[in-house]
Design an enzyme around this catalytic site. Sequence first.
Site, PDB file in Angstrom:
ATOM      1  N   HIS A 100       0.830  -1.199   0.000  1.00 14.10           N
ATOM      2  CA  HIS A 100       0.000   0.000   0.000  1.00 14.10           C
ATOM      3  C   HIS A 100       0.865   1.249   0.000  1.00 14.10           C
ATOM      4  O   HIS A 100       0.529   2.247  -0.622  1.00 14.10           O
ATOM      5  CB  HIS A 100      -0.885   0.035   1.244  1.00 14.10           C
ATOM      6  CG  HIS A 100      -1.857  -1.095   1.295  1.00 14.10           C
ATOM      7  ND1 HIS A 100      -2.391  -1.649   0.160  1.00 14.10           N
ATOM      8  CD2 HIS A 100      -2.402  -1.763   2.334  1.00 14.10           C
ATOM      9  CE1 HIS A 100      -3.217  -2.617   0.519  1.00 14.10           C
ATOM     10  NE2 HIS A 100      -3.232  -2.711   1.822  1.00 14.10           N
TER      11      HIS A 100
ATOM     12  N   ARG B 197      -6.284  -3.047 -20.023  1.00 14.74           N
ATOM     13  CA  ARG B 197      -6.362  -4.385 -19.415  1.00 14.74           C
ATOM     14  C   ARG B 197      -7.750  -4.543 -18.795  1.00 14.74           C
ATOM     15  O   ARG B 197      -8.155  -3.731 -17.959  1.00 14.74           O
ATOM     16  CB  ARG B 197      -5.303  -4.542 -18.322  1.00 14.74           C
ATOM     17  CG  ARG B 197      -3.866  -4.564 -18.846  1.00 14.74           C
ATOM     18  CD  ARG B 197      -2.900  -4.783 -17.690  1.00 14.74           C
ATOM     19  NE  ARG B 197      -1.554  -5.111 -18.129  1.00 14.74           N
ATOM     20  CZ  ARG B 197      -0.546  -4.242 -18.172  1.00 14.74           C
ATOM     21  NH1 ARG B 197      -0.744  -2.993 -17.818  1.00 14.74           N
ATOM     22  NH2 ARG B 197       0.657  -4.629 -18.556  1.00 14.74           N
TER      23      ARG B 197
ATOM     24  N   ARG C  62      -8.031  -4.967 -24.551  1.00 16.40           N
ATOM     25  CA  ARG C  62      -7.586  -6.362 -24.621  1.00 16.40           C
ATOM     26  C   ARG C  62      -8.630  -7.267 -23.986  1.00 16.40           C
ATOM     27  O   ARG C  62      -9.138  -6.960 -22.898  1.00 16.40           O
ATOM     28  CB  ARG C  62      -6.250  -6.512 -23.897  1.00 16.40           C
ATOM     29  CG  ARG C  62      -5.678  -7.911 -24.009  1.00 16.40           C
ATOM     30  CD  ARG C  62      -4.308  -7.968 -23.404  1.00 16.40           C
ATOM     31  NE  ARG C  62      -4.358  -7.886 -21.950  1.00 16.40           N
ATOM     32  CZ  ARG C  62      -3.277  -7.866 -21.174  1.00 16.40           C
ATOM     33  NH1 ARG C  62      -2.074  -7.883 -21.710  1.00 16.40           N
ATOM     34  NH2 ARG C  62      -3.380  -7.802 -19.870  1.00 16.40           N
TER      35      ARG C  62
ATOM     36  N   GLU D 276       3.428 -12.127 -28.003  1.00 11.05           N
ATOM     37  CA  GLU D 276       4.103 -12.307 -26.709  1.00 11.05           C
ATOM     38  C   GLU D 276       4.486 -13.756 -26.434  1.00 11.05           C
ATOM     39  O   GLU D 276       4.954 -14.078 -25.348  1.00 11.05           O
ATOM     40  CB  GLU D 276       3.256 -11.736 -25.563  1.00 11.05           C
ATOM     41  CG  GLU D 276       1.830 -12.238 -25.490  1.00 11.05           C
ATOM     42  CD  GLU D 276       0.995 -11.540 -24.417  1.00 11.05           C
ATOM     43  OE1 GLU D 276       1.535 -10.839 -23.560  1.00 11.05           O
ATOM     44  OE2 GLU D 276      -0.241 -11.725 -24.448  1.00 11.05           O
TER      45      GLU D 276
ATOM     46  N   ASN E 150       6.765  -7.918 -21.862  1.00 14.10           N
ATOM     47  CA  ASN E 150       6.917  -8.573 -20.542  1.00 14.10           C
ATOM     48  C   ASN E 150       6.867 -10.090 -20.698  1.00 14.10           C
ATOM     49  O   ASN E 150       7.775 -10.813 -20.283  1.00 14.10           O
ATOM     50  CB  ASN E 150       5.803  -8.171 -19.568  1.00 14.10           C
ATOM     51  CG  ASN E 150       5.680  -6.681 -19.391  1.00 14.10           C
ATOM     52  OD1 ASN E 150       6.603  -5.951 -19.724  1.00 14.10           O
ATOM     53  ND2 ASN E 150       4.554  -6.225 -18.890  1.00 14.10           N
ATOM     54  N   ASP E 151       5.771 -10.551 -21.285  1.00 12.16           N
ATOM     55  CA  ASP E 151       5.631 -12.000 -21.439  1.00 12.16           C
ATOM     56  C   ASP E 151       6.603 -12.538 -22.478  1.00 12.16           C
ATOM     57  O   ASP E 151       7.147 -13.636 -22.311  1.00 12.16           O
ATOM     58  CB  ASP E 151       4.191 -12.358 -21.823  1.00 12.16           C
ATOM     59  CG  ASP E 151       3.300 -12.352 -20.599  1.00 12.16           C
ATOM     60  OD1 ASP E 151       3.707 -12.939 -19.587  1.00 12.16           O
ATOM     61  OD2 ASP E 151       2.225 -11.736 -20.648  1.00 12.16           O
TER      62      ASP E 151
ATOM     63  N   CYS F 173       3.788  -2.696 -25.894  1.00  9.83           N
ATOM     64  CA  CYS F 173       3.111  -2.216 -24.684  1.00  9.83           C
ATOM     65  C   CYS F 173       3.659  -2.823 -23.391  1.00  9.83           C
ATOM     66  O   CYS F 173       3.090  -2.611 -22.328  1.00  9.83           O
ATOM     67  CB  CYS F 173       1.610  -2.465 -24.776  1.00  9.83           C
ATOM     68  SG  CYS F 173       1.178  -4.197 -24.929  1.00  9.83           S
TER      69      CYS F 173
HETATM   70  C1  PEP Z   1       3.114  -7.903 -21.745  1.00 11.80           C
HETATM   71  O1  PEP Z   1       3.107  -9.123 -21.602  1.00 11.80           O
HETATM   72  O2  PEP Z   1       4.111  -7.260 -22.108  1.00 11.80           O
HETATM   73  C2  PEP Z   1       1.906  -7.106 -21.455  1.00 11.80           C
HETATM   74  C3  PEP Z   1       1.842  -5.815 -21.689  1.00 11.80           C
HETATM   75  O3  PEP Z   1       0.854  -7.758 -20.912  1.00 11.80           O
HETATM   76  P1  PEP Z   1       0.689  -8.107 -19.358  1.00 11.80           P
HETATM   77  O4  PEP Z   1       1.820  -7.466 -18.635  1.00 11.80           O
HETATM   78  O5  PEP Z   1      -0.646  -7.557 -18.985  1.00 11.80           O
HETATM   79  O6  PEP Z   1       0.717  -9.587 -19.392  1.00 11.80           O
HETATM   80 MG    MG Z   2       1.270 -10.172 -21.521  1.00 10.18          MG
END
Ligand code: PEP
Ligand code: MG
Length: 591
Positions: A189, A296, A330, A433, A456-457, A504
């Site tokens: 928090h 999201r 998404r 991804e 990210n993924d 993204c």
């Molecule tokens: C990602 O995977 O880069 C992405 C933006 O999606 P999330 O982080 O919501 O899985």
């Molecule tokens: Mg992702």
Amino acid sequence: MARAHLFGTPVSPGIAIGTIRFLHVEAVPEMRRILPSEVEAEKGRLLEAMEAVREDLKTAMGKVPADMQEYREIIAAQVEMTRDPKLVNSTCQMVEQEHVGAAWALSKVVSQLVEVFRSLDDPYLKDRAQDVRVVGMRILNRLSGASRTHASDTNLILAAEDVSPADIMDLDVRSIRGIVTREGGITSHTAILARGMHIPALVCVTNLLVAARDGDTVIIDGLGGNVLISPSEEDTQDYSRREKAYAAWQASTRDTARWPADTRDALRVGVLANVEHASEAAELSGVGADGIGLYRTEFAFLKEVMPSEEELFEEYATVVRDAPGHGAIRTLDVGGDKLTRAQEAVREANPALGLRGIRFTLHNQDLFKSQLRALLRAAASSPEQGRLRILLPMISMVEEVRAVKRLLQEVDQELSMRGIAHAASVPLGIMVETPAAVFITDQLARECDFFSIGTNDLIHYLMAIDHNNMRVAYLAEAMHPAVIRSLKRIIDTGHREGLSVSACGELSSDPFGVVLMLGMGIDALSVSPPFLPGIKHLIRQLDAQACTELASQVLLSSDIRACKHLVNEMLQKVLGHELAFLTSTVMGARA
Ligand code: PEP
Ligand code: MG
């Protein structure tokens, strides 16, 4: 108090100088034996204290300002915690069976519950240990008759083991300059609050409770991770200078946020926002977003009760109405580390490789069709065509995209038959991804309208690492040739097939990622709103041609360190001392 230099983990950027004010009276109750005849009265005292804390928390909830509404939910969870059967029953039982005072029993039960939460793998649940502690501490304070600190000073630096939103609401928000805590994690928090209040914060500050006392002067450095107790005159001057320089940089990037992100050699790069709540959409033009690159939709589904189609429609219509440009919404991406209640019941051994994203929605078509109906209806709610785009997560096969297109046709027919206003079709894009998607980008491109790279993924799946496993965290390396080559391949193939390509994931707000993806010809970067002004500022300092040459060099190299050095050199050249501001803004806020 003596001078001391402590270190912590910055979770919200900036520098603040002020007077330290400790929250919560540390209440470590003594073990008190009671007579069997006193048991009922003791339990009554406990229940009364719990009731009083519940009322305090409700009052705090009522004081949450309109622009901090998300904290209501956090406080609401703590209100529920005051009636949690595990907390209430276990404490009462201990008083009954062991004939001990309520305060002692409560402190034991709270410690046990905290340990249970802390032992969980899920970082979100782990951090919920703090809700138990906060509630426990409040009840203990009530039982002991201690009153909480009500400080009237200005320039307060709050210090505590943990800070919860209700603590802040007890104080005058405008007087708080920063927060330091001994505990806390990346989703604590403290971190969320401080970022929402735009004040610096550090967590995990070692020795905080020993080295500092109420009323001490303190400097907290949310850019570099330093906490200086009773600083010297020289330190105070030095940090005041840094504080001013950082504030000036922030003000100038904010002032120029609405300017387009054109590189020095006039290449326009789109800068979009990653958003998670519909209410954020209206604020995006203020930070200069060209649109929403990733909305999201998970949050509505992670609650106790599944959202209705009507609720989803309202949510998505708000996004399309308020977004400054187009909004890529998404479809549900649950699974992996984001589980719905239904999924929690059937835990998979390896959820990141399981029924996640599009796999989950294609297996739960009633739920999916309700979301698709809401999306097509929301698309028609805007007079401007194409403002709402649909983005599909976790695609690894062409058939998945085709299956969604079939469902969209079905949904279109159903809505037409029922005479409900909707768009017959909307632009359809996919998140690239998974490694499989990287290798079939040409085939996927023929099935959709745009690509968004989920870095990210993509990095985790390419490098085959579990992102909750700290032992392999070092492999989350964006500069790895496999990642770099994948990015190039996705962008080039997308362009060859006439698609726009954006990114993204977090790499979009990492200065290294910006230079490289810009050099590879990315059309747009989608980043968290607080990073937008800084990222646009960076793009305006860059030369696209120089970035392309650098990206070509990096693509040919197998030496990650040398590549980082090259990119860093360019960043230093174009940003100078501002690079530290940008990096800490992005890193601090991301944590
Ligand atoms: C990602 O995977 O880069 C992405 C933006 O999606 P999330 O982080 O919501 O899985
Ligand atoms: Mg992702």
